[in-house]
Design an enzyme around this catalytic site. Structure first.
Site, mmCIF file in Angstrom:
data_model
loop_
_atom_site.group_PDB
_atom_site.id
_atom_site.type_symbol
_atom_site.label_atom_id
_atom_site.label_comp_id
_atom_site.label_asym_id
_atom_site.label_seq_id
_atom_site.Cartn_x
_atom_site.Cartn_y
_atom_site.Cartn_z
ATOM 1 N N HIS B 137 0.879 -1.168 0.000
ATOM 2 C CA HIS B 137 0.000 0.000 0.000
ATOM 3 C C HIS B 137 0.922 1.225 0.000
ATOM 4 C CE1 HIS B 137 -2.830 2.947 1.712
ATOM 5 N NE2 HIS B 137 -3.809 2.115 1.423
ATOM 6 N N ASP B 214 3.170 -4.477 8.013
ATOM 7 C CA ASP B 214 1.903 -3.777 7.851
ATOM 8 C C ASP B 214 0.806 -4.832 7.941
ATOM 9 O OD1 ASP B 214 -0.441 -2.714 6.894
ATOM 10 O OD2 ASP B 214 0.376 -2.038 4.975
ATOM 11 N N GLN B 217 -4.542 -5.543 6.903
ATOM 12 C CA GLN B 217 -5.539 -6.440 6.312
ATOM 13 C C GLN B 217 -5.484 -7.828 6.938
ATOM 14 O OE1 GLN B 217 -7.860 -5.452 4.199
ATOM 15 N NE2 GLN B 217 -7.048 -3.436 3.651
ATOM 16 N N LYS B 240 -10.664 -0.581 10.227
ATOM 17 C CA LYS B 240 -10.920 -1.737 9.369
ATOM 18 C C LYS B 240 -11.362 -2.942 10.193
ATOM 19 C CE LYS B 240 -7.252 -0.467 6.086
ATOM 20 N NZ LYS B 240 -7.967 0.274 5.053
ATOM 21 N N CYS B 380 -4.597 2.438 -3.743
ATOM 22 C CA CYS B 380 -3.377 2.933 -3.096
ATOM 23 C C CYS B 380 -2.234 1.949 -3.279
ATOM 24 C CB CYS B 380 -3.598 3.225 -1.607
ATOM 25 S SG CYS B 380 -4.821 4.494 -1.311
#
Lengths: 151, 424
Positions: B137, B214, B217, B240, B380
């Site tokens: 991202h 990261d 997700q 999220k 993104c």
């Protein structure tokens, strides 16, 4: 929602059968614009034709609205004066910012009135404006426009 | 399996209609999740009964607010197997990653004054490298580009295969003795690929580099224990995973949190201040300058409790089943091509695709006209699109409140888009 109000037949026709697509051999000015939220891309180029009118070229990739808008732009403005292109551009920008309440002037805008419905979809206004903003930049680069008049 | 009907009933917004009375089918949870009533109630209750500035003041509400904030930290840290004092609250995951990137560029600048006081792991210069992947991202790409610009370090990336998985054949040469930071995404937001981050973090540590993950997700969608990732730092967002906007998380080892200089400075993060200079509080306070996002922390903790009640294994199973169903349904559509792993092995439920002859923007518009909310664009992750030769994609990203009916609605919308534009 009425998809047909957004995707007028004229828009779909220009999308499927783009007019005047292709880059110029000797552009006086060239501008590459992107729509950073979705990745639509347009390169718009300007030159003078033998009679002193605008010669336009473009290439790009993106959604139907962005690509059809470029095609309509070229059809409307090719061969005309810079002043004419600026008047049409300002009318188009005003229409796109009217949030669907604009009264488009068909005399000035021609086929571009088909984009009136786009103004009701804020996420798509940038797509419709992409080629027109690139045109302004290309004309400034070519020295045909001195200041970018902001609507 | 999850009782989706019961879950749906907990999310007031999922009762909405859009675009002239179409029932909302929300398939854009990769961008942001919807919020259950429990989260909304927790925030409202905090403001109705507890609101005060935290970590200052000695009145009853100030104490109650501080307790609520720190209790939220414990709940959220516990959710990922962490100690509360190892969890830093930020504005969002982008800020979490910037906090780490700025720790590097700030340490590099500070080391020019007093190298002895700065942890050399954080100091970068020409000849050093930072390694990311080609599926990051922008939030885990642009901050590192900026660090490189400021320090003279070089950015490298692990490339992708055509299927949208990491090509790790060059792992040991890309991550070498020059590497100071390795920062990789756990689960790709655009491709759905789940990366073997443990292996990459282990390699980072072999060469003495700092490892960053990261996890935006992954933490909302599967059981994640930060220690199992093998990283020094893990970033993710609150919104999220059922939480409110305005809160992100950064977990770090005690060692790295102590070593990193602060990102934002000011009130709340200091130990002592004179007119000439200041010393800083220990982490996590060192990284939480100013009045923090207390209500959001309380809301996110309620979201975490909601997920814990469902069980993250059940959440992951549910999403795996939906991913299988979606991949099969899309594979059966002529003219539709999945961008990313074609199988459910090491893949999450976010599924990108392109439709021959149609731009994703136009696909999304037709879906929207039928009440189906999906994401269109480059997500993104523009370089990822470029690598896979697509200008953009349409993405279906379901969550705990989606069922196969929702996927069917999306599939019907794709067919309708093909008909509307005359490409099928």
């Amino acid at each position: 929602m009425d998809l047909e109000s957004l995707y007028q037949d004229i828009i779909l026709d220009h999308y499927k059968h783009p007019r005047g697509r292709g880059l110029l051999e000797h552009p006086l000015g060239s501008a590459f614009h992107v729509n950073p939220t979705c990745g639509d891309e347009i390169t718009m180029q300007v030159a003078r034709d033998a009679d002193g009118g605008l010669e336009l070229g473009y290439d790009g990739q993106g959604c139907s609205i962005s690509q059809a808008s470029a095609s309509v732009l070229v059809e409307l403005l090719e061969g005309g004066t810079v002043e004419h292109s600026e008047a049409v551009r300002l009318a188009f920008v005003a229409l796109m910012h009217a949030q669907g309440a604009g009264e488009p002037d068909e005399e000035v805008l021609g086929d571009a009135i088909a984009f009136a419905g786009v103004a009701k979809f804020p996420a798509r206004v940038k797509c419709a404006l992409l080629a027109w903003m690139a045109l302004q930049d290309a004309e400034i680069q070519a020295g045909l426009l001195t200041t970018g008049e902001q609507p | 399996m999850l009782d989706v009907a019961a879950i749906k009933a907990d999310f007031p917004i999922l009762d909405s209609t859009v675009r002239g009375g179409q029932p909302l089918v929300y398939l854009d949870s990769g961008a942001t999740s919807q919020k259950p009533r429990a989260v909304l109630d927790a925030e409202r209750s905090y403001y109705e009964h507890t609101n005060a500035a935290v970590h200052r003041g000695a009145h009853a509400l100030a104490e109650a607010a501080t307790d609520a904030y720190e209790a939220a930290r414990s709940v959220i840290a516990g959710f990922v197997g962490a100690r509360p004092d190892a969890l830093v609250f930020t504005k969002n995951a982008t800020e979490s990653l910037n906090l780490v990137a700025y720790a590097c560029s700030n340490a590099t600048a500070l080391a020019r004054e007093d190298a002895g006081a700065i942890d050399p792991r954080l100091v970068l210069g020409p000849g050093d490298s930072i390694v990311i992947t080609e599926m990051e991202h922008h939030a885990n790409l642009v901050p590192w580009q900026e660090v490189c610009r400021k320090t003279g370090a070089t950015l490298r990336w692990l490339p992708l295969t055509d299927e949208g998985r990491l090509d790790l054949s060059g792992l040991d040469t890309l991550i070498d003795d020059s590497t100071k930071v390795v920062s990789v995404v756990h689960q790709s937001n655009i491709l759905g690929t789940i990366n073997p981050v443990r292996r990459i973090m282990d390699r980072a540590h072999e060469v003495g580099a700092i490892g960053v993950v990261d996890a935006c997700q992954s933490v909302p969608h599967m059981p994640v224990d930060v220690h199992e990732l093998g990283a020094d730092l893990v970033a993710w967002s609150g919104h999220k995973m059922l939480g409110p906007t305005g809160i992100g998380c950064l977990w770090g080892t005690p060692d790295i949190l102590a070593a990193m200089p602060p990102f934002l400075t000011g009130g709340s993060m200091i130990e002592m201040v004179t007119m000439e200079r200041s010393t800083f509080a220990p982490a996590p306070q060192k990284f939480e300058a100013g009045t923090p996002m207390v209500a959001q922390a309380v809301g996110l903790a309620a979201g975490v409790r909601y997920l814990e009640a469902l069980g993250m294994s059940a959440v992951a199973e549910h999403e795996h089943a939906l991913a299988t169903y979606t991949l099969d349904a899309l594979a059966a559509l002529p003219g539709v091509r999945i961008i990313g792993p074609q199988s459910t092995i090491d893949r999450g439920s976010a599924i990108s695709f392109v439709v021959d002859g149609l731009h994703p923007h136009d696909v999304g518009q037709v879906l929207d006209s039928r009440g189906v909310a999906v994401r269109v664009g480059h997500h993104c992750a523009w370089p990822t699109c470029r690598r896979l030769n697509v200008p953009a994609t349409t993405r279906i990203s379901p969550y705990i409140y989606n069922d196969t009916d929702d996927i069917d609605a999306a599939v019907a919308g794709i067919v309708a888009a093909q008909r509307f534009f005359g490409v099928a």
